[in-house]
Design a protein around this motif. Structure first.
Motif, PDB file in Angstrom:
ATOM      1  N   SER A   1       0.831  -1.206   0.000  1.00  0.00           N
ATOM      2  CA  SER A   1       0.000   0.000   0.000  1.00  0.00           C
ATOM      3  C   SER A   1       0.863   1.253   0.000  1.00  0.00           C
TER       4      SER A   1
ATOM      5  N   ASP B   1       2.070   1.894  -3.482  1.00  0.00           N
ATOM      6  CA  ASP B   1       1.036   2.531  -4.319  1.00  0.00           C
ATOM      7  C   ASP B   1       0.996   4.038  -4.091  1.00  0.00           C
TER       8      ASP B   1
ATOM      9  N   ARG C   1       0.392  -8.302  -8.201  1.00  0.00           N
ATOM     10  CA  ARG C   1       0.316  -6.897  -7.785  1.00  0.00           C
ATOM     11  C   ARG C   1       1.701  -6.249  -7.804  1.00  0.00           C
TER      12      ARG C   1
ATOM     13  N   GLN D   1       3.214  -3.131  -9.983  1.00  0.00           N
ATOM     14  CA  GLN D   1       3.868  -1.964  -9.385  1.00  0.00           C
ATOM     15  C   GLN D   1       5.218  -1.696 -10.044  1.00  0.00           C
TER      16      GLN D   1
ATOM     17  N   SER E   1       4.462  -0.119 -13.342  1.00  0.00           N
ATOM     18  CA  SER E   1       4.021   1.268 -13.163  1.00  0.00           C
ATOM     19  C   SER E   1       5.201   2.176 -12.855  1.00  0.00           C
TER      20      SER E   1
END
Length: 464
Positions: free
Chosen positions: A258, A261, A311, A315, A318
């Protein structure tokens, strides 16, 4: 100069006692050189006494001291109000003055032993006894300071006081673990893993649900705290993501992901007008994300097709995408800051530097921000997944700067530059850019060449 009155000293004492540890430490250093019969002497003695008292307090409560942060309302980690620590210490002084005095003597003995290079005595038994008294008092005592600590903790989070008492229950185990923590995170092997597992078992022997608290307390002693993933991995023998996710410890990697992110959003919002400081800060966030992803990958057995593995892969992609976009922006802005012009309509058009207007400070500032960002990424590009783009942009920018510098110098030598001062200012911009693309040695070479050509003294007139 007369000393402060008793009333003023009491006011200063109240202010010092309520100040954070960092402030008290700063005051102690600032007042260290005051001496003689001055106003500051009484303040210095007061501050030194408070600093010694806090050192003892922090030693006694070492396992939980890092958990007292702000108002204790952070929902993403186990923390308690900082004021609660001061309250339980005051209450403990009232409840167990003799034990506090014995702890102070033991702490002084440690300092003395270290000063003469001898093995310090073990204070853990005395300190752990005080911690046990504190846990019991939080649950049962009617003393004002303990009740205040309970109210502060419960106001910050439901059941906060009992959570603190539960942390104090396993503090003896954590105190021993903290001493070995550096080895656990830097020298992972069978011996350190076995020691970590044994400490974990000792904590859950105190309370079945103590596992998460044990790791929260260890995390508080680590910088950065998410390095506790290594200890979790050692205790669980590098668990699969499914096993860890289904356990009571699944919140630790979830918290890190988290955080990644949120950090990715911050990187994407890099303000090009923020200057080099903003560029360095954003690059620091990129480094942080690469380190966090690395820790997740080495601590957990991931499946890239599903769950956490998928996930984390997203990341990484990204991160690479946002960094590569900024690198391309850096190239465009640097090119715009060193403008060229061309003539003709053939495929072989002639280009030359545009030296008839001053450099644009806004464009230069933005380019400098992003070039600083790119420069600071050189050590994490491989781990971040954008090394190819980073290298390509650096090579293209280096070639562009070389070509631009040679063209400007040639125009100056041939007399085609309309304004030597303007030419020199553009060369200085090119040098600063080259320092970020390559290194300071390359930048200094451009500066010397620019000075030699643009600032050279004209030859003396023989007829003068």
């Amino acid at each position: 100069m007369v000393a402060l009155s008793d009333r003023k000293i009491e006011i200063v004492r109240t202010l010092v006692e309520s100040a954070p540890d960092k402030i008290v430490g700063g005051l102690q250093r600032a007042l260290a050189e005051t001496s003689g019969d001055t106003v500051l002497t009484s303040v210095r003695l007061l501050v030194e006494a408070e600093a010694r008292d806090r050192m003892l307090r922090n030693g006694v409560f070492l396992p939980v001291t890092p958990l007292f942060v702000g108002d204790g309302s952070d929902k993403n980690s186990l923390v308690f109000p900082a004021r609660a620590l001061a309250c339980i210490w005051r209450g403990l002084k009232v409840l167990a003055p003799e034990e506090i005095a014995a702890a102070g003597d033991a702490a002084d003995a440690v300092v003395k032993a270290i000063s003469i290079d001898r093995r310090p005595p073990d204070t853990s038994e005395i300190f752990d006894g005080l911690v046990e008294l504190t846990a019991h008092a939080l649950r049962t005592s009617d003393l004002r300071d303990f009740r205040a600590a309970v109210e502060l903790c419960d106001r910050a989070r439901p059941g906060g006081a009992e959570a603190l008492a539960a942390c104090l229950d396993i503090s003896p185990v954590v105190r021993r673990a903290v001493a070995r923590l550096p080895d656990w995170v830097t020298h992972t092997n069978d011996d350190t893993s076995a020691a970590a597992r044994l400490a974990y078992k000792d904590s859950v022997a105190v309370a079945e649900d103590a596992g998460p608290r044990f790791f929260e307390m260890l995390a508080g002693h680590l910088t950065p705290p998410w390095m506790v993933l290594r200890v979790i991995s050692a205790v669980m023998d590098k668990p699969t993501e499914r096993y860890l996710a289904d356990s009571e410890l699944g919140g630790f990697p979830e918290r890190v992901m988290s955080n990644i992110d949120e950090t990715l959003k911050a990187i994407g919002h890099l303000d090009a007008d923020g200057g080099p400081k903003a560029g360095r800060a954003a690059a620091g966030l990129v480094t942080l994300v690469t380190e966090q992803i690395f820790e997740l990958e080495v601590s957990i057995e991931l499946n890239r097709e599903t769950g956490w593995g998928q996930r984390i892969l997203g990341q990484k992609q990204s991160l690479a995408a946002v960094v590569e976009a900024r690198l391309r922006d850096a190239e465009k802005l640097a090119t715009a800051a060193l403008p060229m012009q061309s003539s003709g309509f053939s495929r072989m058009r002639k280009t030359w530097p545009k030296l008839d207007t001053p450099p644009d400070p806004k464009v230069i500032g933005r380019a400098t921000t992003l070039l600083t960002f790119a420069h600071e990424l050189r050590h994490c590009a491989n781990h971040g997944g954008f090394s190819a783009t980073h290298a390509k942009v650096g090579e293209q920018l280096g070639g562009m700067i070389d070509h631009y510098v040679e063209e400007v110098l040639d125009h100056v030598r041939t007399g085609d530059a309309p304004d030597l001062a303007l030419a020199h200012s553009y060369l200085k911009v090119a040098a600063n850019f080259d320092g970020l693309v390559r290194d300071e040695k390359a930048a200094e070479l451009i500066r010397r060449r620019a000075a030699a050509v643009c600032l050279a003294e004209p030859p003396a007139d023989d007829d003068a």
